[in-house]
Design a protein around this motif. Sequence first.
Motif, PDB file in Angstrom:
ATOM      1  N   GLN A   1     -19.358 -82.729  45.514  1.00 36.03           N
ATOM      2  CA  GLN A   1     -20.808 -82.736  45.520  1.00 36.03           C
ATOM      3  C   GLN A   1     -21.314 -83.037  44.114  1.00 36.03           C
ATOM      4  OE1 GLN A   1     -22.523 -79.183  47.113  1.00 36.03           O
ATOM      5  NE2 GLN A   1     -24.622 -79.911  46.917  1.00 36.03           N
ATOM      6  N   VAL A   2     -22.335 -83.866  44.044  1.00 34.02           N
ATOM      7  CA  VAL A   2     -22.917 -84.246  42.766  1.00 34.02           C
ATOM      8  C   VAL A   2     -23.838 -83.140  42.263  1.00 34.02           C
ATOM      9  CG1 VAL A   2     -24.308 -85.964  41.566  1.00 34.02           C
ATOM     10  CG2 VAL A   2     -22.796 -86.672  43.433  1.00 34.02           C
ATOM     11  N   HIS A   3     -23.724 -82.849  40.977  1.00 34.35           N
ATOM     12  CA  HIS A   3     -24.595 -81.856  40.351  1.00 34.35           C
ATOM     13  C   HIS A   3     -25.290 -82.527  39.167  1.00 34.35           C
ATOM     14  CE1 HIS A   3     -26.131 -77.971  39.307  1.00 34.35           C
ATOM     15  NE2 HIS A   3     -25.544 -77.956  38.126  1.00 34.35           N
ATOM     16  N   LEU A   4     -26.597 -82.384  39.082  1.00 40.37           N
ATOM     17  CA  LEU A   4     -27.391 -83.066  38.058  1.00 40.37           C
ATOM     18  C   LEU A   4     -28.163 -82.060  37.226  1.00 40.37           C
ATOM     19  CD1 LEU A   4     -28.991 -85.681  40.488  1.00 40.37           C
ATOM     20  CD2 LEU A   4     -26.940 -86.008  39.118  1.00 40.37           C
ATOM     21  N   VAL A   5     -28.200 -82.267  35.908  1.00 42.30           N
ATOM     22  CA  VAL A   5     -28.960 -81.391  35.028  1.00 42.30           C
ATOM     23  C   VAL A   5     -29.725 -82.247  34.023  1.00 42.30           C
ATOM     24  CG1 VAL A   5     -28.870 -79.533  33.337  1.00 42.30           C
ATOM     25  CG2 VAL A   5     -27.259 -79.548  35.253  1.00 42.30           C
ATOM     26  N   GLU A   6     -31.056 -82.115  34.065  1.00 44.74           N
ATOM     27  CA  GLU A   6     -31.905 -82.871  33.140  1.00 44.74           C
ATOM     28  C   GLU A   6     -32.206 -82.065  31.888  1.00 44.74           C
ATOM     29  OE1 GLU A   6     -33.657 -83.473  37.382  1.00 44.74           O
ATOM     30  OE2 GLU A   6     -32.872 -81.839  36.140  1.00 44.74           O
ATOM     31  N   SER A   7     -32.532 -82.785  30.835  1.00 47.83           N
ATOM     32  CA  SER A   7     -32.977 -82.153  29.596  1.00 47.83           C
ATOM     33  C   SER A   7     -33.838 -83.151  28.838  1.00 47.83           C
ATOM     34  CB  SER A   7     -31.788 -81.715  28.741  1.00 47.83           C
ATOM     35  OG  SER A   7     -31.009 -82.838  28.373  1.00 47.83           O
ATOM     36  N   GLY A   8     -34.529 -82.660  27.820  1.00 41.17           N
ATOM     37  CA  GLY A   8     -35.314 -83.532  26.961  1.00 41.17           C
ATOM     38  C   GLY A   8     -36.810 -83.485  27.154  1.00 41.17           C
ATOM     39  N   GLY A   9     -37.270 -82.790  28.184  1.00 42.40           N
ATOM     40  CA  GLY A   9     -38.707 -82.692  28.393  1.00 42.40           C
ATOM     41  C   GLY A   9     -39.375 -81.906  27.266  1.00 42.40           C
ATOM     42  N   ASP A  10     -40.616 -82.274  26.978  1.00 43.44           N
ATOM     43  CA  ASP A  10     -41.324 -81.637  25.867  1.00 43.44           C
ATOM     44  C   ASP A  10     -42.809 -81.933  25.986  1.00 43.44           C
ATOM     45  OD1 ASP A  10     -40.361 -81.432  22.332  1.00 43.44           O
ATOM     46  OD2 ASP A  10     -41.745 -80.237  23.540  1.00 43.44           O
ATOM     47  N   SER A  11     -43.568 -81.354  25.071  1.00 44.98           N
ATOM     48  CA  SER A  11     -45.002 -81.644  24.961  1.00 44.98           C
ATOM     49  C   SER A  11     -45.203 -82.581  23.777  1.00 44.98           C
ATOM     50  CB  SER A  11     -45.791 -80.355  24.751  1.00 44.98           C
ATOM     51  OG  SER A  11     -45.669 -79.507  25.870  1.00 44.98           O
ATOM     52  N   VAL A  12     -45.867 -83.699  24.024  1.00 40.98           N
ATOM     53  CA  VAL A  12     -46.104 -84.684  22.970  1.00 40.98           C
ATOM     54  C   VAL A  12     -47.544 -85.177  23.058  1.00 40.98           C
ATOM     55  CG1 VAL A  12     -43.710 -85.453  22.906  1.00 40.98           C
ATOM     56  CG2 VAL A  12     -45.344 -86.614  24.408  1.00 40.98           C
ATOM     57  N   GLN A  13     -47.977 -85.819  21.995  1.00 43.16           N
ATOM     58  CA  GLN A  13     -49.311 -86.416  21.997  1.00 43.16           C
ATOM     59  C   GLN A  13     -49.236 -87.838  22.536  1.00 43.16           C
ATOM     60  OE1 GLN A  13     -50.975 -85.986  18.024  1.00 43.16           O
ATOM     61  NE2 GLN A  13     -51.911 -84.048  18.647  1.00 43.16           N
ATOM     62  N   ALA A  14     -50.367 -88.294  23.019  1.00 42.47           N
ATOM     63  CA  ALA A  14     -50.452 -89.652  23.541  1.00 42.47           C
ATOM     64  C   ALA A  14     -49.974 -90.651  22.495  1.00 42.47           C
ATOM     65  CB  ALA A  14     -51.886 -89.965  23.953  1.00 42.47           C
ATOM     66  N   GLY A  15     -49.229 -91.630  22.965  1.00 47.82           N
ATOM     67  CA  GLY A  15     -48.652 -92.618  22.070  1.00 47.82           C
ATOM     68  C   GLY A  15     -47.259 -92.264  21.605  1.00 47.82           C
ATOM     69  N   GLY A  16     -46.842 -91.049  21.869  1.00 45.12           N
ATOM     70  CA  GLY A  16     -45.532 -90.598  21.436  1.00 45.12           C
ATOM     71  C   GLY A  16     -44.402 -91.072  22.331  1.00 45.12           C
ATOM     72  N   SER A  17     -43.202 -90.656  21.974  1.00 43.84           N
ATOM     73  CA  SER A  17     -42.004 -91.053  22.691  1.00 43.84           C
ATOM     74  C   SER A  17     -41.135 -89.840  23.007  1.00 43.84           C
ATOM     75  CB  SER A  17     -41.180 -92.040  21.852  1.00 43.84           C
ATOM     76  OG  SER A  17     -41.911 -93.206  21.562  1.00 43.84           O
ATOM     77  N   LEU A  18     -40.360 -89.960  24.060  1.00 47.57           N
ATOM     78  CA  LEU A  18     -39.382 -88.947  24.426  1.00 47.57           C
ATOM     79  C   LEU A  18     -38.193 -89.638  25.064  1.00 47.57           C
ATOM     80  CD1 LEU A  18     -41.355 -86.030  26.173  1.00 47.57           C
ATOM     81  CD2 LEU A  18     -40.098 -85.891  24.017  1.00 47.57           C
TER      82      LEU A  18
END
Length: 120
Positions: A1-18
Amino acid sequence: QVHLVESGGDSVQAGGSLRLSCTYTRSSSCMSWFRQAPGKEREGVAYVQTKDGFTAYADSVKGRFTAAQDIPKKMLYLQMTGLTPEDTATYFCVAGSLCSLLNGIWWDTWGQGTQVTVSS
């Protein structure tokens, strides 16, 4: 069975990058990113076809987001630039048997999601 874990979400200002990352235990035919904003349905953002690396994007993110898969590392990425408040959502890493930006039964494994908040 496939298991997935995300990371990297954050709060940023408009125009920013993630950059979002997703680690998985086993690759599927297609790996994708979906997102869901409060009060809205889940929408496909981008997918990567595992066999050849073909990618596709929703019109709303085309030219701003880039999806990529590192198969040896079992990682899926979503590089997001030019973020706007409309990109605020929970982002999900998804594995499935068919590549499509539509949400359907072919997307059979979902991660728990990572929150992206973009302020103006």
